[in-house]
Scaffold this motif. Structure first.
Motif, PDB file in Angstrom:
ATOM      1  N   GLU A  18       0.947  -0.898  -0.306  1.00 52.10           N
ATOM      2  CA  GLU A  18       0.537  -0.199   0.157  1.00 52.10           C
ATOM      3  C   GLU A  18       0.920   1.603   0.069  1.00 52.10           C
ATOM      4  OE1 GLU A  18      -2.897   0.185   3.131  1.00 52.10           O
ATOM      5  OE2 GLU A  18      -3.597  -1.540   3.068  1.00 52.10           O
ATOM      6  N   PHE A  19       0.541   2.033  -1.345  1.00 51.47           N
ATOM      7  CA  PHE A  19       1.395   3.285  -0.715  1.00 51.47           C
ATOM      8  C   PHE A  19      -0.061   4.170  -0.134  1.00 51.47           C
ATOM      9  CE2 PHE A  19       3.345   1.526  -4.092  1.00 51.47           C
ATOM     10  CZ  PHE A  19       4.901   1.755  -3.680  1.00 51.47           C
ATOM     11  N   PHE A  20       0.191   4.978   1.144  1.00 46.75           N
ATOM     12  CA  PHE A  20      -0.545   5.950   1.025  1.00 46.75           C
ATOM     13  C   PHE A  20      -2.332   5.510   1.314  1.00 46.75           C
ATOM     14  CE2 PHE A  20       2.488   8.119  -0.265  1.00 46.75           C
ATOM     15  CZ  PHE A  20       2.873   9.092   0.466  1.00 46.75           C
ATOM     16  N   GLY A  21      -2.387   3.919   1.905  1.00 47.69           N
ATOM     17  CA  GLY A  21      -3.731   3.675   1.123  1.00 47.69           C
ATOM     18  C   GLY A  21      -3.857   2.702   0.330  1.00 47.69           C
ATOM     19  N   PHE A  22      -3.561   3.278  -0.713  1.00 38.91           N
ATOM     20  CA  PHE A  22      -3.500   2.771  -1.830  1.00 38.91           C
ATOM     21  C   PHE A  22      -2.616   1.454  -2.258  1.00 38.91           C
ATOM     22  CE2 PHE A  22      -2.209   2.460  -6.195  1.00 38.91           C
ATOM     23  CZ  PHE A  22      -3.541   2.213  -7.392  1.00 38.91           C
ATOM     24  N   LYS A  23      -3.978   0.363  -2.904  1.00 40.77           N
ATOM     25  CA  LYS A  23      -3.035  -1.142  -2.374  1.00 40.77           C
ATOM     26  C   LYS A  23      -2.532  -0.935  -4.069  1.00 40.77           C
ATOM     27  CE  LYS A  23      -5.098  -3.919   0.855  1.00 40.77           C
ATOM     28  NZ  LYS A  23      -6.413  -4.764   0.857  1.00 40.77           N
ATOM     29  N   ALA A  24      -1.956  -0.834  -4.611  1.00 39.68           N
ATOM     30  CA  ALA A  24      -0.804  -0.659  -5.939  1.00 39.68           C
ATOM     31  C   ALA A  24      -0.321  -2.900  -5.981  1.00 39.68           C
ATOM     32  CB  ALA A  24       0.583  -0.350  -5.325  1.00 39.68           C
ATOM     33  N   VAL A  25      -0.130  -3.437  -4.532  1.00 37.99           N
ATOM     34  CA  VAL A  25      -0.207  -4.676  -5.187  1.00 37.99           C
ATOM     35  C   VAL A  25      -1.123  -5.077  -3.900  1.00 37.99           C
ATOM     36  CG1 VAL A  25       1.137  -6.556  -4.953  1.00 37.99           C
ATOM     37  CG2 VAL A  25       2.441  -4.599  -5.878  1.00 37.99           C
ATOM     38  N   GLY A  42       1.336  -7.205 -18.056  1.00 39.75           N
ATOM     39  CA  GLY A  42       0.378  -6.271 -17.569  1.00 39.75           C
ATOM     40  C   GLY A  42       0.027  -4.628 -17.671  1.00 39.75           C
ATOM     41  N   PRO A  43      -1.432  -3.939 -18.114  1.00 35.54           N
ATOM     42  CA  PRO A  43      -1.009  -2.369 -18.516  1.00 35.54           C
ATOM     43  C   PRO A  43      -0.605  -1.786 -17.362  1.00 35.54           C
ATOM     44  CG  PRO A  43      -3.225  -3.475 -17.541  1.00 35.54           C
ATOM     45  CD  PRO A  43      -2.629  -4.774 -18.139  1.00 35.54           C
ATOM     46  N   ASN A  44       0.009  -0.576 -18.269  1.00 32.60           N
ATOM     47  CA  ASN A  44       0.193   0.557 -17.270  1.00 32.60           C
ATOM     48  C   ASN A  44      -0.229   0.574 -16.090  1.00 32.60           C
ATOM     49  OD1 ASN A  44       2.192   1.393 -19.287  1.00 32.60           O
ATOM     50  ND2 ASN A  44       0.854   3.014 -20.079  1.00 32.60           N
ATOM     51  N   GLY A  45       1.107   0.811 -14.892  1.00 32.61           N
ATOM     52  CA  GLY A  45      -0.022   0.826 -13.411  1.00 32.61           C
ATOM     53  C   GLY A  45      -0.286  -0.219 -12.930  1.00 32.61           C
ATOM     54  N   ALA A  46      -0.002  -1.765 -13.650  1.00 31.88           N
ATOM     55  CA  ALA A  46      -0.744  -2.904 -13.210  1.00 31.88           C
ATOM     56  C   ALA A  46       0.250  -3.247 -11.705  1.00 31.88           C
ATOM     57  CB  ALA A  46      -0.827  -4.045 -13.876  1.00 31.88           C
ATOM     58  N   GLY A  47       1.062  -2.718 -11.150  1.00 33.51           N
ATOM     59  CA  GLY A  47       1.520  -3.542 -10.054  1.00 33.51           C
ATOM     60  C   GLY A  47       2.968  -4.144 -10.486  1.00 33.51           C
ATOM     61  N   LYS A  48       3.388  -4.021 -11.391  1.00 28.53           N
ATOM     62  CA  LYS A  48       4.508  -5.031 -11.999  1.00 28.53           C
ATOM     63  C   LYS A  48       5.867  -4.271 -11.085  1.00 28.53           C
ATOM     64  CE  LYS A  48       4.132  -3.400 -16.082  1.00 28.53           C
ATOM     65  NZ  LYS A  48       3.312  -3.099 -15.824  1.00 28.53           N
ATOM     66  N   THR A  49       6.435  -2.768 -11.575  1.00 35.91           N
ATOM     67  CA  THR A  49       8.087  -2.424 -11.193  1.00 35.91           C
ATOM     68  C   THR A  49       7.125  -2.724  -9.593  1.00 35.91           C
ATOM     69  OG1 THR A  49       8.249  -1.221 -13.058  1.00 35.91           O
ATOM     70  CG2 THR A  49       9.384  -0.610 -11.073  1.00 35.91           C
ATOM     71  N   THR A  50       5.884  -2.524  -9.178  1.00 39.96           N
ATOM     72  CA  THR A  50       6.282  -3.184  -7.054  1.00 39.96           C
ATOM     73  C   THR A  50       6.167  -4.087  -7.302  1.00 39.96           C
ATOM     74  OG1 THR A  50       4.253  -0.979  -7.594  1.00 39.96           O
ATOM     75  CG2 THR A  50       4.513  -1.943  -5.535  1.00 39.96           C
ATOM     76  N   VAL A  51       5.681  -4.894  -7.836  1.00 40.13           N
ATOM     77  CA  VAL A  51       5.996  -6.440  -7.368  1.00 40.13           C
ATOM     78  C   VAL A  51       7.852  -6.980  -7.612  1.00 40.13           C
ATOM     79  CG1 VAL A  51       5.874  -9.133  -8.471  1.00 40.13           C
ATOM     80  CG2 VAL A  51       3.389  -7.293  -7.968  1.00 40.13           C
TER      81      VAL A  51
END
Ligand code: ATP
Length: 254
Positions: A18-25, A42-51
């Protein structure tokens, strides 16, 4: 090669960031099998880089666990997991622009051999390093460039050098974040060949936008969308999945 017959080398359970309450993954379970090339798409913003950053410990998860060869690595630091053999390439590769290609690879090999701080070095050890440096430079197609400063290399060749310095560490698992980003067609072909070659006795995890590369190279594909796993399988399976098509279409029309 059937990806499901190999041992799991890297896995995640319930991975959440979570980033400030937003679940990126959100609650991602992942099994990476030994000696496979596994893509995260996955599409842009899917959470790939975060994973990717969670797996390599550049980010700490809000919840969930990661294990490598059965060892819980959730609380380890990036340098610790790199020492265990989980190494990310390209973005943090240490390429010194004002050293030659050969010297860059030598330095990487010396680091691996823990020779960096020794004043005394036997010529036998140095000879062995030079032989290995030559082999690595040849493997990435840089023999003709060996005496050039790294700064003088064209972009794709610089990436090949980064690959050589990463391979010098001889990691069992290599992770690439968009290895083809910014490359021309010719470089993509060359780097694809290299990745295929190094994956013969290694595990490769890659985040990649170029789906032709994924189709060509990867044994297993995990599709992320909105931080969750949408589908998993080989490229033919996931690309035929209506949910995957819809996720990609959705972003095309945004
Ligand atoms: N440090 C951060 N702080 C806040 N939000 C973040 C942070 N990093 C990522 N995000 C958000 O998390 C979501 C997932 O981002 P991420 O970069 O992991 O996606 P991605 O699949 O790699 O996207 P892309 O293909 O565009 O690189 C996005 O909505 C992004 O804005």
């Amino acid at each position: 090669m059937s990806a499901s017959s190999q041992e799991v080398i890297l896995s995640a359970r319930g991975l959440t960031k979570e980033f400030f309450g937003f679940k990126a993954v959100s609650n991602v379970d992942l099994d990476i099998r030994e000696n496979t090339i596994h893509a995260l798409i996955g599409p842009n913003g899917a959470g790939k880089t975060t994973v990717f950053n969670l797996l390599t410990k550049f980010l700490n998860p809000t919840a969930g666990t990661i294990s490598f060869r059965g060892q819980d690595i959730t609380k380890l630091k990036p340098a610790d997991v790199a020492r265990l053999g989980l190494v990310r390439s390209f973005q943090i590769s240490a390429v010194f622009p004002h050293l030659t290609v050969l010297d860059n690879v030598r330095v990487a090999l010396q680091r691996k051999a823990h020779l960096g701080t020794q004043f005394w070095r036997s010529s036998r050890v140095l000879d062995r390093l030079d032989t290995r440096a030559g082999e690595l430079i040849e493997a990435v197609g840089l023999t003709a460039y060996a005496d050039l400063d790294a700064a003088e290399l064209p972009y794709g060749r610089k990436r090949a050098l980064e690959l050589a310095t990463t391979l010098a560490l001889d990691p069992p698992v290599l992770l690439f974040d968009e290895p083809m980003a910014g490359m021309g067609v010719e470089d993509i072909g060359r780097i694809s060949d290299l990745i295929r070659q190094i994956a013969r006795d290694r595990t490769v995890v890659m985040v990649e936008h170029n789906l032709n590369v994924v189709a060509d190279l990867c044994d297993r594909v995990t599709v992320l969308a909105r931080g969750e796993i949408l589908a998993e399988g080989d490229y033919a399976e996931v690309s035929a999945n209506p949910k995957v098509r819809e996720a990609y279409m959705g972003t095309e029309h945004e």
